[in-house]
Design an enzyme around this catalytic site. Sequence first.
Site, PDB file in Angstrom:
ATOM      1  N   LYS A  76      -2.187 -11.677  -8.532  1.00  0.00           N
ATOM      2  CA  LYS A  76      -2.953 -10.817  -7.625  1.00  0.00           C
ATOM      3  C   LYS A  76      -4.316 -10.542  -8.249  1.00  0.00           C
ATOM      4  O   LYS A  76      -4.417 -10.274  -9.455  1.00  0.00           O
ATOM      5  CB  LYS A  76      -2.190  -9.502  -7.400  1.00  0.00           C
ATOM      6  CG  LYS A  76      -2.846  -8.594  -6.355  1.00  0.00           C
ATOM      7  CD  LYS A  76      -1.982  -7.358  -6.052  1.00  0.00           C
ATOM      8  CE  LYS A  76      -2.626  -6.469  -4.992  1.00  0.00           C
ATOM      9  NZ  LYS A  76      -1.815  -5.272  -4.671  1.00  0.00           N
ATOM     10  N   SER A 152      -0.757  -4.308   0.289  1.00  0.00           N
ATOM     11  CA  SER A 152      -1.986  -4.986  -0.063  1.00  0.00           C
ATOM     12  C   SER A 152      -1.783  -6.329  -0.763  1.00  0.00           C
ATOM     13  O   SER A 152      -2.708  -7.134  -0.814  1.00  0.00           O
ATOM     14  CB  SER A 152      -2.831  -4.081  -0.972  1.00  0.00           C
ATOM     15  OG  SER A 152      -2.179  -3.863  -2.213  1.00  0.00           O
ATOM     16  N   SER A 176       2.898  -1.779  -1.592  1.00  0.00           N
ATOM     17  CA  SER A 176       2.164  -3.051  -1.539  1.00  0.00           C
ATOM     18  C   SER A 176       2.863  -4.272  -2.117  1.00  0.00           C
ATOM     19  O   SER A 176       2.365  -5.384  -1.958  1.00  0.00           O
ATOM     20  CB  SER A 176       0.802  -2.905  -2.213  1.00  0.00           C
ATOM     21  OG  SER A 176      -0.060  -2.214  -1.351  1.00  0.00           O
TER      22      SER A 176
HETATM   23  N1  GLN Z   1      -0.686   0.716   2.370  1.00  0.00           N
HETATM   24  C1  GLN Z   1      -0.865   1.588   1.251  1.00  0.00           C
HETATM   25  C2  GLN Z   1      -2.318   2.005   1.164  1.00  0.00           C
HETATM   26  O1  GLN Z   1      -3.060   1.529   1.939  1.00  0.00           O
HETATM   27  C3  GLN Z   1      -0.352   0.895   0.059  1.00  0.00           C
HETATM   28  C4  GLN Z   1      -1.309   0.451  -0.952  1.00  0.00           C
HETATM   29  C5  GLN Z   1      -0.699  -0.111  -2.196  1.00  0.00           C
HETATM   30  O2  GLN Z   1       0.501  -0.011  -2.441  1.00  0.00           O
HETATM   31  N2  GLN Z   1      -1.570  -0.646  -3.022  1.00  0.00           N
HETATM   32  O3  GLN Z   1      -2.714   2.792   0.371  1.00  0.00           O
END
Ligand code: GLN
Length: 485
Positions: A76, A152, A176
């Site tokens: 990532k 994400s 995410s």
């Molecule tokens: N969807 C969540 C956010 O937008 C999760 C983000 C994450 O886990 N990095 O903050």
Amino acid sequence: MIEKSLRQLGQALAAREISSVELTSLFLDRIARLNPEINAFITVDREQSLAQARAADARLAASAAGPLTGIPIAQKDIFCAQGWTTTCASKMLANFVSPYDATVIAKLHQEAGMVSLGKTNMDEFAMGSSNETSYFGPVKNPWDRTRVPGGSSGGSAAAVAARLAPVATGTDTGGSIRQPAALCNLTGLKPTYGVVSRYGMIAFASSLDQGGPMAPSAEDCALLLNAMSGFDARDSTSLERPVEDYARDLEKPLAGLRIGLPREFFGAGCDPAVMAAVQAAIGEYEKLGAVSVEVSLPNSHLSVPAYYVIAPAEASSNLSRFDGVRYGYRAPDYDSLDDMYMKTRAQGFGAEVKRRILIGAYVLSHGYYDAYYLQAQRIRRLIAADFVEAFKSCDLIMGPTSPSTAFKLGERAADPVQMYLSDIYTIAVNLAGLPAMSIPCGFADGLPVGLQLIGDYFAEARLLNAAHRFQQATDWHRRQPADIA
Ligand code: GLN
């Protein structure tokens, strides 16, 4: 080769059926062919990948190899990797070449000898649930290219689902790893907070951020977590604990395992077809000898509002370092220092990141701190206490990972609150710091459904055991998108 598990790839490399250079080239060729459409990778660097593969082959030849040496992995783009562009999917860092390795990267490359295939696409600074906030464009779900892969860690999920990489790293601040794993038919694990080092992982919300593995199976996740985890003095919240083999309990029978089903996860708000697949999976667990008990997480409905105060508050602080002086992008034309800061941040950040910074600065400001930030922290404590109570009567908690299957690109992009509600089942876990997984458990209208397994603190081996036994009894995790060959 593209179908093989980590253990099988390790065996093939050890038996010299294939070299790491050949294996790496095979995946790089797939990336060259399929990535232009899927957009799972932001950066691919053939020369650096092949140099790592040659080093792995030398280790294999010198019998200095570990179980993962020579196996390719996708990283990532939130992890700093020396000599690689590390963008966090932001214009702010579009040209940032990291001068050092994150601990996770150092462990996977230098210690384990894995080979990086490149840096995967993601929501900008990991803020999003669909990968649509990336400066480098959305990722397409390999199961249906008109749909999102989740976020994400959407690029990592799409890369593994399309077999552009055998496995990938992800990070999970509020779902995410688990939500994209669910939407792309993968197995993903978010460890207990403090198990995987955050050093060199670009910070979003430091009290929630945690790296973890994304793979086709629980066994792969266990092997990858073995290589990623461990105490790190350079992360002040890293936990000093004895080294564990997370694969040690994979085969343990599940007879007598008590599965807690939170009443709040089985009410309204979930797509009925998703719920049907989740219920069928719980039935499968009962066939394997587990017993279900009802539990309650009475404050779980407060997790999304509490998270969307705490995470932006921490983000507004963490992202203040992107000021045009120390890192990354600087606006070209300005008349004063203040003007330079304003133009740099106005031009360098996307809309969702700006929204989070504004919310975060607001909830931390004088006069609002007590009403928002402090209240959210109190709710966070109540949510953690709910889990402590629930784990008195069960060993693992189960429910859906995501309230829906993969949604259409653009469908929720204009409505931030609807997007935030994609995280209703995943976020409480981050607020509590618990480990959790998503595993493939069926399909609804041809799209993958994920089952979420939540464990007590440090119950990773037990989670992986429950996931692995389910995967021995079912073949959902082996299904692949039709047109990826
Ligand atoms: N969807 C969540 C956010 O937008 C999760 C983000 C994450 O886990 N990095 O903050």
